[in-house]
Enzyme design. Structure first.
Site, PDB file in Angstrom:
ATOM      1  N   ASP A 130      -3.345   8.006 -10.655  1.00 39.98           N
ATOM      2  CA  ASP A 130      -2.814   7.289  -9.439  1.00 39.98           C
ATOM      3  C   ASP A 130      -2.781   5.945  -9.377  1.00 39.98           C
ATOM      4  O   ASP A 130      -3.913   5.405  -9.145  1.00 39.98           O
ATOM      5  CB  ASP A 130      -3.330   8.118  -8.278  1.00 39.98           C
ATOM      6  CG  ASP A 130      -2.947   7.698  -7.069  1.00 39.98           C
ATOM      7  OD1 ASP A 130      -1.848   6.816  -6.975  1.00 39.98           O
ATOM      8  OD2 ASP A 130      -3.228   8.191  -6.054  1.00 39.98           O
ATOM      9  N   TRP A 157      -8.094   8.939  -1.346  1.00 37.96           N
ATOM     10  CA  TRP A 157      -6.943   9.331  -2.131  1.00 37.96           C
ATOM     11  C   TRP A 157      -7.344  10.170  -3.278  1.00 37.96           C
ATOM     12  O   TRP A 157      -6.490  11.387  -3.536  1.00 37.96           O
ATOM     13  CB  TRP A 157      -5.908   8.094  -2.192  1.00 37.96           C
ATOM     14  CG  TRP A 157      -5.443   7.394  -1.153  1.00 37.96           C
ATOM     15  CD1 TRP A 157      -5.973   6.369  -0.916  1.00 37.96           C
ATOM     16  CD2 TRP A 157      -4.732   7.965  -0.374  1.00 37.96           C
ATOM     17  NE1 TRP A 157      -5.359   5.854   0.150  1.00 37.96           N
ATOM     18  CE2 TRP A 157      -4.706   6.973   0.763  1.00 37.96           C
ATOM     19  CE3 TRP A 157      -4.022   9.022   0.028  1.00 37.96           C
ATOM     20  CZ2 TRP A 157      -3.746   7.126   1.980  1.00 37.96           C
ATOM     21  CZ3 TRP A 157      -3.319   9.329   1.131  1.00 37.96           C
ATOM     22  CH2 TRP A 157      -3.070   8.336   2.076  1.00 37.96           C
ATOM     23  N   LYS A 173       3.724  -0.120  -2.127  1.00 39.32           N
ATOM     24  CA  LYS A 173       2.940  -1.373  -2.167  1.00 39.32           C
ATOM     25  C   LYS A 173       3.415  -2.559  -2.899  1.00 39.32           C
ATOM     26  O   LYS A 173       3.805  -3.498  -2.557  1.00 39.32           O
ATOM     27  CB  LYS A 173       1.508  -0.950  -2.599  1.00 39.32           C
ATOM     28  CG  LYS A 173       0.970   0.271  -1.362  1.00 39.32           C
ATOM     29  CD  LYS A 173       0.064   1.200  -2.104  1.00 39.32           C
ATOM     30  CE  LYS A 173      -0.099   2.319  -1.172  1.00 39.32           C
ATOM     31  NZ  LYS A 173      -0.470   2.238   0.243  1.00 39.32           N
TER      32      LYS A 173
HETATM   33  N1  PMP Z   1      -2.802   7.199  -3.537  1.00 40.03           N
HETATM   34  C1  PMP Z   1      -3.176   6.060  -3.202  1.00 40.03           C
HETATM   35  C2  PMP Z   1      -3.796   5.234  -4.164  1.00 40.03           C
HETATM   36  C3  PMP Z   1      -2.508   5.309  -2.058  1.00 40.03           C
HETATM   37  O1  PMP Z   1      -3.048   4.082  -1.319  1.00 40.03           O
HETATM   38  C4  PMP Z   1      -1.619   6.220  -1.003  1.00 40.03           C
HETATM   39  C5  PMP Z   1      -1.086   5.715  -0.062  1.00 40.03           C
HETATM   40  N2  PMP Z   1      -1.801   4.772   0.812  1.00 40.03           N
HETATM   41  C6  PMP Z   1      -1.245   7.514  -1.683  1.00 40.03           C
HETATM   42  C7  PMP Z   1      -1.962   7.961  -2.740  1.00 40.03           C
HETATM   43  C8  PMP Z   1      -0.505   8.340  -0.895  1.00 40.03           C
HETATM   44  O2  PMP Z   1       0.824   7.878  -1.234  1.00 40.03           O
HETATM   45  P1  PMP Z   1       2.279   8.486  -0.480  1.00 40.03           P
HETATM   46  O3  PMP Z   1       1.903   8.354   1.242  1.00 40.03           O
HETATM   47  O4  PMP Z   1       3.237   7.635  -0.804  1.00 40.03           O
HETATM   48  O5  PMP Z   1       1.849   9.782  -0.317  1.00 40.03           O
END
Ligand code: PMP
Length: 368
Positions: free
Chosen positions: A174, A103, A198
């Site tokens: 994030d 991520w 989550k």
């Molecule tokens: N950052 C983290 C730490 C994540 O775990 C995730 C999704 N698993 C995301 C960003 C991306 O999130 P989204 O799918 O809501 O864009």
């Protein structure tokens, strides 16, 4: 009696049962208004009360200071990967990123489309199995901001505390996979974002907490929907907000409050994680993949002796009502996501199945 099973999915993930029950009613008729939550105007009185309360409860939980705005935006955490550099990374500046997983990598990819990026610290060389130590981090001179991922959902690692950063640079985080799973000192951050699916609610919605001095930094030539200042000025209602998702997030906040707040969540999460890690440490069959001092309290990643046994484990677990245990497709193995709403009983059921599986398959493992 319940018709629900244990859900260890990384996200969308388990939500608190009282929230789901209340949402069921609210879909039909919210607060005695005779209209369901999804059918109310986002500019009407009923929704106004819902979003105001959601923000207030969000503020109460973390003691968010008055010089921060709380936003409910769309596009998930992924759109924040773009919005952050588009608004906060001016042409001649550099943004520093801490690279602790996929991520973070994706956040870096988007920032590079906008400007200069310096990777100030990374755990890529050891397969993202840990959080870099402060000694390993080296910042650029006067970065526009420092970006971190507080919990790495795929690798099961988590920062214990914020790293020290150059003075004057805002810390951007994030926090998608550990938001409100423990106390957070908002004052240490310039901007915090968290995809909801989550710990906080339905997917698509992203919670953004932004300090006042950062709101106006973005160039005014950005598309309107991508400017933080617009969303702040319009109190998240520039366009039709995801009203149902905001409703659920507000109820999740209330649920966290009713359970004792963030400190109580941290205690509960710590204890669930300990149950799993203690067993993994004692087992000579299963093994945890994250280094001990970097382990996540949210996503517990582990392996069995062979991939065949892992496949068998995931299949048999599902038959026992233990769902969502397959690791991310990039890393394989198993992952138990044990967010706020995952009850201790689910973790106990998982550990007891793991013990049983270990006993039954030890011989097969020894032959390999
Ligand atoms: N950052 C983290 C730490 C994540 O775990 C995730 C999704 N698993 C995301 C960003 C991306 O999130 P989204 O799918 O809501 O864009």
């Amino acid at each position: 009696m319940t018709d629900r099973i244990h859900n260890f999915s990384a996200g969308p993930a388990v939500l608190p049962e009282p929230v789901l029950r209340k949402a069921q009613e609210a879909i039909w008729n919210v607060d005695g208004s005779g209209i369901g939550i999804m059918e109310h105007s986002h500019r009407g009185k009923v929704f106004d009360r819902i979003i105001t309360e959601a923000e207030q409860t969000c503020r109460d939980l973390a003691g968010i200071p008055d010089n921060y705005r709380v936003l409910f935006l769309q596009g998930g955490a992924s759109l924040q990967f773009s919005m952050v550099p588009m608004n906060l990374l001016p042409p001649q500046s550099t943004a520093d990123y801490l690279l602790t997983g996929v991520w973070a990598q994706k956040a870096i990819k988007e920032a590079k489309l906008v400007g200069k990026v310096h990777v100030a610290g990374s755990s890529e060389s050891t397969g993202f199995d840990r959080i870099p130590t402060q000694d390993e981090i080296s910042y650029s001179t006067g970065p526009a901001y420092v970006h971190m991922t507080t919990n790495n959902t795929i690798y099961g690692t988590q920062w214990r505390t914020e790293p020290s950063i150059p003075s004057g640079a805002p810390l951007i985080a994030d926090t998608s996979s550990d938001m409100y799973s423990r106390p957070i000192d908002v004052r240490k951050y310039g901007l915090i974002y968290a995809g909801a699916q989550k710990n906080l609610g339905p997917s698509g919605l992203v919670l953004v907490i932004i300090r006042d001095d950062i709101v106006e930094q973005g160039p005014k030539i950005l598309p309107t929907m991508l400017q933080y200042r617009i969303h702040v000025a319009e109190k998240s209602l520039y366009n039709t907000a995801p009203t149902f998702a905001i409703y659920v997030m507000g109820e999740v906040f209330k649920w966290i409050k009713s359970r004792g707040g963030l400190a109580a969540m941290a205690e509960l999460n710590e204890s669930k994680a300990r149950t799993l890690y203690d067993y993994l440490d004692a087992s000579d069959f299963f093994r945890g993949t994250a280094q001990a001092d970097s382990r996540s309290r949210m996503n517990v990643c582990f392996r069995a002796p062979t991939e065949d046994l892992e496949e068998k484990f995931i299949k048999e677990a599902a038959k026992r009502g233990l769902d969502g245990l397959k690791g991310h497709r990039l890393v394989g193995g198993m992952r138990a996501s044990i967010y706020n709403a995952c009850p201790p009983a689910a973790v106990e059921a998982l550990v007891s199945f793991m013990k049983e599986f270990e006993r039954a398959n030890r011989a097969a493992a020894a032959r390999t």
